[in-house]
Design an enzyme around this catalytic site. Structure first.
Site, short mmCIF file in Angstrom:
data_model
loop_
_atom_site.label_atom_id
_atom_site.label_comp_id
_atom_site.label_asym_id
_atom_site.label_seq_id
_atom_site.Cartn_x
_atom_site.Cartn_y
_atom_site.Cartn_z
N ASP A 1 -62.57 15.54 -5.64
CA ASP A 1 -61.76 15.85 -6.82
C ASP A 1 -60.31 16.08 -6.44
O ASP A 1 -59.84 17.21 -6.36
CB ASP A 1 -62.34 17.08 -7.52
CG ASP A 1 -63.74 16.81 -8.04
OD1 ASP A 1 -64.11 15.62 -8.16
OD2 ASP A 1 -64.47 17.77 -8.33
N ASP B 1 -73.15 13.65 -6.36
CA ASP B 1 -72.08 14.65 -6.42
C ASP B 1 -72.69 16.04 -6.22
O ASP B 1 -73.91 16.19 -6.15
CB ASP B 1 -71.43 14.54 -7.81
CG ASP B 1 -70.15 15.35 -7.93
OD1 ASP B 1 -69.54 15.66 -6.90
OD2 ASP B 1 -69.76 15.66 -9.07
N GLU C 1 -73.02 19.92 -1.93
CA GLU C 1 -72.58 20.76 -0.78
C GLU C 1 -73.62 21.80 -0.41
O GLU C 1 -73.56 22.22 0.76
CB GLU C 1 -71.25 21.44 -1.15
CG GLU C 1 -70.09 20.47 -1.22
CD GLU C 1 -70.14 19.51 -2.40
OE1 GLU C 1 -70.66 19.91 -3.46
OE2 GLU C 1 -69.67 18.37 -2.25
#
Ligand code: NAG
Ligand code: NAG
Ligand code: NAG
Ligand code: NAG
Ligand code: NAG
Ligand code: NAG
Ligand code: NAG
Ligand code: NAG
Ligand code: NAG
Length: 887
Positions: free
Chosen positions: A568, A418, A421
């Site tokens: 999400d 997770d 980015e």
């Protein structure tokens, strides 16, 4: 081959003032090469320098890589400008170059100003840049292609917009972002700048732009319909893919970005996760409750809750102590279940082993002064691995090897990654990371410590029983390195990044990687590089087994390494609906076939009916996981009787069709043929399918048409001009006539499913509580004849686990005029047989059914559904022929 310069006389649409100013380029020294042509491009007038400095000299190379793939590159002569490294995305080779006679894509150009067009041999123009001069500057590239009016365009994600893209005043931004709530019209976690242009009977083609820089792709129709690339750097590197069918375009994309990685059989089971499990006892309770509710749970997951103050590679010693975690994992394994946890890239900037080891190997991203770059993520101040550093893989392997050591650590079966980015809570310039962390409460405060579960967990180790006197405790530089002298933080051209500046909520774009590349150019690769490093670390830990890594951020080619969850999302009916097209983008276009949304919704409280509907829809995602956010009401499938019943019924169908899915997945890894199909992929000539968002094919045979409105028990579904068989009505035939059909009385435990005529589906004869048990069940072959009375299907069998498979079976099923045949390759010793064959759409009860070597086969005919079901015993190790009634 013959490649004559052809001067195009194309109508020039009105060009905006800013664009007029730029001179474009002139082509010189045009020459044929082995498989194409090359030319020099020189700035054709005074530099306009609108968003940087115009590059004076470029080169054009055109390669007919195959009959259906054309590669066009326009790059700087010096090769100083950054290009996506081959180490991240290997380029395909021209294995079968085309000739003038075989090419399905022709490249034409004009010399001054230079422009080019790509067309089909019949003259259909697919791409044409003549309307606007090309701009190639130090920090800005622009290229515009004109398009026919009202084009049907798909792809260009990651996005949560409609599947068929808006073509008027529409901007798609590419810049990886921690996109909480996955809002429409914004840049999300991943970047796949490839689109499919579907022109109905005129064919379908694809255009892949191999560029990782931040960009806006604008699609607009005010001055003629166009699509325009506006890129902050890199080069023009295009792959044109001829199709001509949508499925062939997907296959051709897979030849450029790489075939997807095969996944283990168990990974297709049902997964449960949430953020906010307070301790190992609560995790155990969930496992226990699933078993009590008789809902098959294949894999239990834990979010960052398990970590000690949110530090990666640690366990909370009080809430998730190692010995209890090891007991939990042993319990799961003993029950044929699996365990997965999350790992983030950001390592807490604290004196502990994961940080110290990284610091010693010197693998963290650095600031200009040589100090470790500091951001803020869950544990507070953090450092970020530099995936370009040669020792980062060793670092990652070592951390995995010790923390996830099966004998002494947490024996996970797969991995979830997770925040890659990379996400950073602290906005640029993040000059006081520790102040920011303290002010904003990172790490968050954990829940109070308990010493045992809230209820007695029968079957769990004694340690999981509530202690009799539980005591409460208090809370605790090479080539293509990029042009020098650029403005890396605030480039002159602004893309529509929803986080504001490029460096906001992520790493500074001026950071320099070990190999000299700057974050400005490589930001969009961070998640995919973490993905492949994590896959390697899992392989290092358990050599030979197919790793499952589920990542949030992706780039072109991610599917060759990992799967993806769509991040999400929100527990809303809108996002339940968009979950279908989100999945289709990845599975069908981007070649990331292991994909799914957070079932029942991540953010906000779900509702009973939304969760019931989503548990059923999620059963037809390749990746099927219920996941929820900290602070929301619990949404495990057993929480409401309606949701439990919907889940049991959907998982029953998913598991019975699991080998059908597994075969489709395997096929995609081999040929790129997508395992999920938008309706237009199967009915490309039916214009009514082009804009459908809320129906799709799971595999190529099973049409999924969920109810999409809250409180409704009816749905209007589109059935093309074809025959279908209603899964929920015992496979009774339904003749589609290219119009909407209203299904009423679709209760909250039913999802409409139709088998497409012409299909043969290999089903397991019954479901099971785990995929291990499922593999022991026999098969039920469902024959759903098409309007021509024929049907086809296939079944792939292997051990379900290893990358290298010494013995596999790939069996083709065919049905024609009453004869069912099995042929193919039989290597896998399946210790199960075909135990039943069902044939749909038979007008009257047959006299007899003859199976070679089984003279007295019993069968049942149901006159209401028109289905003949034959009990049999046919081995899955050799060819067979069965005489059935003709359809
Ligand atoms: C390209 O190389 C030439 C010759 O070395 C040099 O004069 C020119 O400045 C270089 N251009 C760029 C953009 O680096
Ligand atoms: C293409 O060919 C080169 C040189 O033979 C080789 O190194 C590379 O691995 C090949 N690429 C792919 C994707 O096969
Ligand atoms: C492109 O060039 C080919 C010959 O190379 C020609 O036959 C064709 O008509 C041209 N197409 C366009 C759109 O000009
Ligand atoms: C589309 O064109 C209109 C009119 O020129 C302009 O106002 C708008 O900004 C353009 N949209 C995009 C996304 O470029
Ligand atoms: C184009 O879209 C932008 C941003 O969504 C909006 O502000 C603008 O009004 C739109 N322009 C037109 C011409 O529709
Ligand atoms: C297909 O081609 C025909 C003939 O060139 C054209 O009239 C039609 O608009 C095209 N259809 C699409 C969807 O592009
Ligand atoms: C960064 O994001 C914050 C919050 O969204 C915003 O206020 C700020 O203007 C952004 N900074 C830049 C440089 O864009
Ligand atoms: C979710 O439900 C809980 C319990 O009813 C409530 O406390 C919380 O405020 C709700 N959250 C939202 C976002 O509505
Ligand atoms: C669905 O029903 C619930 C309960 O009656 C109600 O609160 C909700 O507003 C309804 N939703 C819609 C979209 O009608």
């Amino acid at each position: 081959m013959l490649l004559l310069p052809v001067l195009l006389s194309l109508r020039l649409p009105t060009v905006g003032a800013a664009q007029q100013k730029c001179p474009g380029y002139a082509a010189r020294n045009i020459r044929q090469t082995t498989n194409g042509l090359a030319a020099d491009l020189h700035l054709a007038g005074t530099a306009c320098n609108i968003y940087g400095t115009d590059l004076p000299s470029l080169t054009l190379t055109v390669e007919y890589q195959s009959a259906t793939r054309l590669h066009v590159v326009i790059q700087d002569q010096n090769r100083t400008v950054y290009q996506v490294p081959e180490s991240v995305l290997p380029r395909p080779n021209a294995t079968d170059p085309a000739t003038a006679a075989t090419t399905q894509l022709q490249f034409n150009y004009t010399t001054n100003p230079f422009s080019f067009a790509v067309s089909r041999p019949n003259g259909e123009v697919l791409f044409n840049t003549s309307g606007s001069p090309m701009v190639f500057e130090s920090q800005y590239l622009r290229l515009r292609t004109s398009l026919p009016n009202h084009p049907n365009l798909y792809g260009l994600g990651e996005h949560s917009d409609h599947f068929r893209l808006n073509t008027s005043n529409y901007t798609r931004t590419f810049w990886s972002r921690d996109a909480y709530g996955i809002p429409q019209g914004t840049n999300l976690y991943g970047n796949h700048p490839v689109y499919v242009d579907h022109r109905g009977k005129n064919g379908t083609h694809g255009i892949l732009f191999l560029n990782s820089n931040g960009m806006d792709i604008k699609i607009n129709d005010t001055a003629g319909q166009y699509l325009e690339y506006n890129t902050l750097g890199g080069v023009f590197d295009f792959y044109f893919l001829a199709g001509p069918s949508p499925i062939e375009v997907s296959q051709q994309i897979s030849e450029v970005v790489g075939k997807p990685a095969m996944m283990a059989y168990w990974t297709f089971g049902f997964h449960q996760c949430r953020y906010g499990y307070r301790d190992v006892y609560q995790v155990a309770e969930v496992v226990y409750n699933y078993s009590q509710a008789n809902i098959p749970l294949e894999t239990m997951w834990t979010d960052i809750d398990y970590m000690d103050a949110r530090k990666v590679f640690t366990l909370d010693p009080q809430r998730f102590p190692l010995h209890k975690m090891r007991e939990l994992v042993s319990y799961l394994h003993a029950h044929q279940q699996h365990y997965i946890v999350m790992v983030d890239p950001a390592v807490a900037y604290q004196n502990y082993s994961a940080f110290n080891n990284g610091k010693n190997l010197d693998i963290f991203m650095k600031d200009a002064d040589g100090s470790i770059f500091q951001g803020v993520v869950w544990p507070g101040v953090t450092a970020f691995p530099d995936w370009f550093h040669p020792d980062t893989q060793k670092y990652w392997n070592d951390e995995f090897g010790s923390f996830f050591n099966p004998d002494t650590g947490l024996d996970i079966s797969a991995l979830w990654i997770d925040m890659n980015e990379a996400a950073n809570f602290c906005n640029y310039p993040c000059s006081d990371p520790s102040g920011y962390a303290a002010e904003n409460g990172f790490p968050p405060k954990p829940p109070p410590v308990r010493n045992g579960p809230a209820v007695t967990l029968e079957g769990f180790p004694a340690d999981f029983q509530p202690p009799t006197n539980a005591k409460r405790q208090a809370s605790p530089r090479a080539s293509m390195l990029g042009l020098p002298g650029r403005k890396l933080i605030n480039p002159p051209y602004t893309i529509r990044n929803a986080a504001g500046g490029l460096s906001n909520k992520t790493l500074g774009t001026d950071l320099v990687h070990y190999n000299g590349l700057v974050e400005y150019d490589t930001h969009n690769l961070y998640g995919t590089m973490m993905s492949s490093a994590s896959r390697q670390a899992l392989l290092h830990r358990r050599p030979g087994e197919r790793p499952l890594v589920i990542t949030r951020s992706t780039f072109l080619g991610a599917g060759a390494h990992v799967g993806h969850w769509t991040g999400d999302n929100v527990a809303s009916w809108e996002q339940y609906e968009i979950s279908m097209t989100d999945m289709l983008n990845f599975a069908s276009i981007f070649q990331v076939p292991m994909v799914g949304s957070d079932v029942c919704g991540f953010s906000q409280n779900t509702t009973e009916t939304l969760c019931a509907r989503w548990m059923m829809l999620g059963a037809f995602q390749s990746f099927y996981r219920n996941h929820n956010e900290l602070g929301n009401i619990g949404q495990e499938a057993y929480r409401w009787p309606m949701v439990a019943e919907a889940s049991r019924r959907a998982i029953d169908i998913r598991y019975r069709t699991l080998d059908y899915l597994y075969t489709a997945f395997y096929t995609q890894t081999q040929t790129g043929k997508p395992l999920m199909n938008p309706m237009l992929y199967i009915y490309p000539e039916d214009p009514k399918t082009f804009s459908i968002d809320a129906q799709y094919f799971y595999g190529d045979s099973l049409l999924v048409s969920p109810v999409i409105e809250e409180n409704k028990t009816a749905v209007d579904i589109y059935l093309p001009d074809d025959i279908f068989y209603d899964w929920n009505a015992g496979f009774a035939p339904v003749r589609g006539n290219a119009s909407l059909v209203t299904l009423s009385d679709v209760n909250f435990t039913t999802i409409p499913l139709h088998v497409r005529g012409g299909s043969i589906m290999p089903l397991r004869i019954e479901s099971a509580s785990t995929t291990t048990e499922l593999r022991k069940k026999g098969f039920h072959i469902l024959i759903a004849p098409g309007l021509d009375g024929k049907a086809n299907g296939s079944l792939y069998l292997d051990d379900g686990l290893m990358i290298k498979q010494p013995q596999t079976s790939l069996i083709n099923f065919a049905f024609n005029n009453g004869t069912f045949t099995m042929s193919g390759h039989y290597g896998y010793p399946a210790n199960v047989s075909i135990e039943r064959i069902s044939l749909c759409n038979i007008g009257s009860a047959p006299q007899r059914v003859t199976i070679t070597g089984q003279p007295n086969s019993t069968f049942i005919y149901d006159k209401d559904t028109r289905v003949v079901a034959v009990d049999t015993m046919i081995s899955l190790t050799q060819n067979a022929t069965v005489q059935l009634p003709a359809s």
